[in-house]
Design a protein around this motif. Structure first.
Motif, PDB file in Angstrom:
ATOM      1  N   VAL A 118      65.294 -44.588 -20.057  1.00 30.62           N
ATOM      2  CA  VAL A 118      64.426 -43.733 -20.865  1.00 30.62           C
ATOM      3  C   VAL A 118      65.207 -43.337 -22.120  1.00 30.62           C
ATOM      4  CG1 VAL A 118      63.050 -41.620 -20.928  1.00 30.62           C
ATOM      5  CG2 VAL A 118      63.387 -42.835 -18.764  1.00 30.62           C
ATOM      6  N   LEU A 127      56.908 -40.971 -14.347  1.00 31.63           N
ATOM      7  CA  LEU A 127      58.303 -40.880 -14.768  1.00 31.63           C
ATOM      8  C   LEU A 127      58.976 -39.654 -14.165  1.00 31.63           C
ATOM      9  CD1 LEU A 127      60.632 -41.896 -16.480  1.00 31.63           C
ATOM     10  CD2 LEU A 127      59.675 -40.645 -18.439  1.00 31.63           C
ATOM     11  N   GLY A 136      63.046 -49.265 -24.012  1.00 37.05           N
ATOM     12  CA  GLY A 136      64.173 -48.465 -23.575  1.00 37.05           C
ATOM     13  C   GLY A 136      65.410 -48.604 -24.425  1.00 37.05           C
TER      14      GLY A 136
END
Length: 290
Positions: A152, A182, A288
């Protein structure tokens, strides 16, 4: 000669966006309000300095720079920021958050607990949820854990956020869906700092606060300000540092970071007389690696 003002940036309060001016003057921005200003002929954009101090050189900065700082002042400003890890002994509590900016675009970050959701509004987060609260370094370690284990990012280019807002789901529950997944993955990770108190998933949606649910879609954005140029339009929405203005060219996005460093005067006429460009389209899903 009209009095000139220097903009210190856009802030968000519980009542909405506010323009801050050097010297402390504040201009509350409400939907439907006319935003109009110009740049006098011959003006040059100069560095805004760092940490409350003026730039010793009064150095010129590019019109398209969103930082509005010369290289040296930018270095000094970042050296004293939370992101630089130079405030390890800060005793105040910090919060870790998860933010969503559009389909496939999430990030992790930290903010001082005393600031509440202001940081999320300033970043233009469409939806967010707290992840936990604790000392600064515990919050930083949690942020690093999510970056390493879940890939992330902790930063997303603002142009990408702006492009993602063009395709938001209409239902709040759908906007919160990716964050819910998430958050669940994050709290299931091992290696959390013991001093960080986890927070339950509780999404906060900013679509109404930004007025994105009722404003026409923008057709372009202000590319830069120029000497002798002017901008005038009706405020129909705002997100992060962006103002969405209904103008004679349609709804345009004005990044208020472009205002800093200029001497601004009341606009002499109506309409937009600065370079305008098409909005950048989103190029792909988050990987990412921002």
């Amino acid at each position: 000669m009209a009095q000139a003002w220097r903009c210190a940036g856009l802030s968000w309060t519980a009542d909405g966006p506010v323009l801050i001016w050097d010297g402390g003057r504040r201009s509350a921005l409400t939907w439907g309000k006319t935003v109009a200003f110009g740049v006098a002929e011959g003006e040059v954009r100069t560095c805004v300095g760092a940490r409350g101090n003026a730039c010793p050189l009064g150095a010129p900065v590019p019109a398209r720079s969103t930082g509005a700082r010369c290289e040296e002042c930018a270095r000094l400003d970042r050296a004293h920021s939370v992101a630089a890890d130079t405030l390890a002994d800060d005793p105040r509590p910090y919060r870790v958050y998860l933010a969503w900016f559009g389909p496939g675009m999430t990030k992790v970050g930290i903010t001082a607990a005393r600031r509440g959701p202001a940081r999320l509004l300033e970043q233009g987060a469409v939806c967010f949820s707290w992840l936990g609260t604790g000392p600064l370094m515990a919050a930083r370690r949690t942020e690093e854990l999510l970056r390493a284990a879940l890939r992330v990012p902790d930063r997303i280019p603002y142009a990408a956020k702006r492009a993602a807002r063009a395709a938001l789901p209409a239902i709040a529950e759908e906007r919160a869906g990716e964050l819910a997944a998430l958050h669940a993955r994050a709290v299931a990770l091992s290696g959390w700092p013991e001093s960080l108190d986890p927070a339950p998933f509780a999404p906060v949606d900013h679509v109404a606060a930004f007025a994105l649910d009722r404003a026409p879609a923008p057709v372009g954005e202000v590319g830069e300000l120029v000497a002798g140029g002017a901008v005038s339009g009706e405020l129909v929405a705002a997100a992060g540092p962006d103002l969405h203005l209904a103008t004679d060219r349609g709804v345009l996005v004005l990044d208020t970071r472009l205002l800093r460093g200029w001497e601004l005067v009341p606009a002499a006429g109506q309409g937009v007389a600065v370079p305008v460009r098409a909005l950048k389209e989103r190029t792909g899903a988050q990987d990412g690696l921002f």
